[in-house]
Design a protein around this motif. Structure first.
Motif, short mmCIF file in Angstrom:
data_model
loop_
_atom_site.label_atom_id
_atom_site.label_comp_id
_atom_site.label_asym_id
_atom_site.label_seq_id
_atom_site.Cartn_x
_atom_site.Cartn_y
_atom_site.Cartn_z
N ILE A 120 -9.68 -58.67 -39.53
CA ILE A 120 -9.93 -59.85 -40.36
C ILE A 120 -10.20 -61.07 -39.48
O ILE A 120 -11.15 -61.83 -39.73
N LEU A 121 -9.39 -61.26 -38.43
CA LEU A 121 -9.61 -62.39 -37.52
C LEU A 121 -10.96 -62.27 -36.81
O LEU A 121 -11.66 -63.27 -36.61
N ILE A 124 -13.59 -63.41 -39.16
CA ILE A 124 -13.54 -64.87 -39.27
C ILE A 124 -14.17 -65.51 -38.03
O ILE A 124 -14.94 -66.48 -38.15
N TYR A 125 -13.89 -64.97 -36.85
CA TYR A 125 -14.49 -65.50 -35.62
C TYR A 125 -16.01 -65.38 -35.68
O TYR A 125 -16.72 -66.31 -35.29
N LEU A 127 -17.89 -65.32 -38.33
CA LEU A 127 -18.35 -66.31 -39.30
C LEU A 127 -18.36 -67.71 -38.69
O LEU A 127 -19.34 -68.45 -38.81
N ILE A 128 -17.29 -68.06 -37.99
CA ILE A 128 -17.22 -69.38 -37.35
C ILE A 128 -18.29 -69.49 -36.25
O ILE A 128 -18.91 -70.54 -36.09
#
Length: 157
Positions: A120-121, A124-125, A127-128
């Motif tokens: 999940i992280l 997110i990374y 996406l960022i």
């Protein structure tokens, strides 16, 4: 008293950079570009000096020095290139987190959260990373970071 003054300065800088996001990238871009330029010059000097002792090592240092000089100039001239490098590093970190999560999943660990959280992280990374590839958004994130840090420093005892 000193942390409150620093906090106020950070809040003001954060608000200015949020209003003008590209101003947030320029100092970081210039510092990184100058650092890479000095690295390139050092590698060139080491290559010229070291070519007598080891031809292979000297040539490699010369090649790396030329590449570093080109990257340093590119980072100084084009802040968008700095934003691209930041996004690339965040992408790589996200991919590593996903790989770690997959490895933990197949390692048959009892707690499945050990494998789910890195995946999940990692997503997110990534996406960022796609967001900060645009210099405008990277500058805005720097401004938000300064603002939050200033507010925390303002309320710190």
């Amino acid at each position: 008293m000193q942390t409150k003054t620093s906090g106020l300065i950070l809040i003001v800088l954060g608000l200015i950079i949020i209003a003008f996001p590209l101003l947030g990238i320029l100092p970081f871009s210039l510092l990184l570009g100058i650092s890479v330029l000095f690295l390139g010059m050092g590698l060139l000097i080491a290559g010229v000096i070291g070519i007598r002792a080891s031809t292979t090592m000297g040539v490699m240092e010369l090649i790396l020095g030329i590449i570093a000089l080109i990257l340093g100039i590119g980072i100084i001239i084009n802040p968008g290139f700095f934003s691209f490098l930041v996004a690339l590093l965040i992408y790589i970190a996200g991919i590593f987190l996903i790989i770690i999560g997959i490895m933990a999943f197949f390692a048959k660990i009892r707690n499945k959260w050990v494998s789910i959280v890195p995946i999940i992280l990692g997503l997110i990374y990534i996406l960022i990373g796609s967001i900060v590839a645009d210099p405008f958004y990277l500058g805005a994130l720097i401004g938000i970071w300064l603002l939050i840090t200033g507010i925390i420093m303002l309320f710190q005892d």
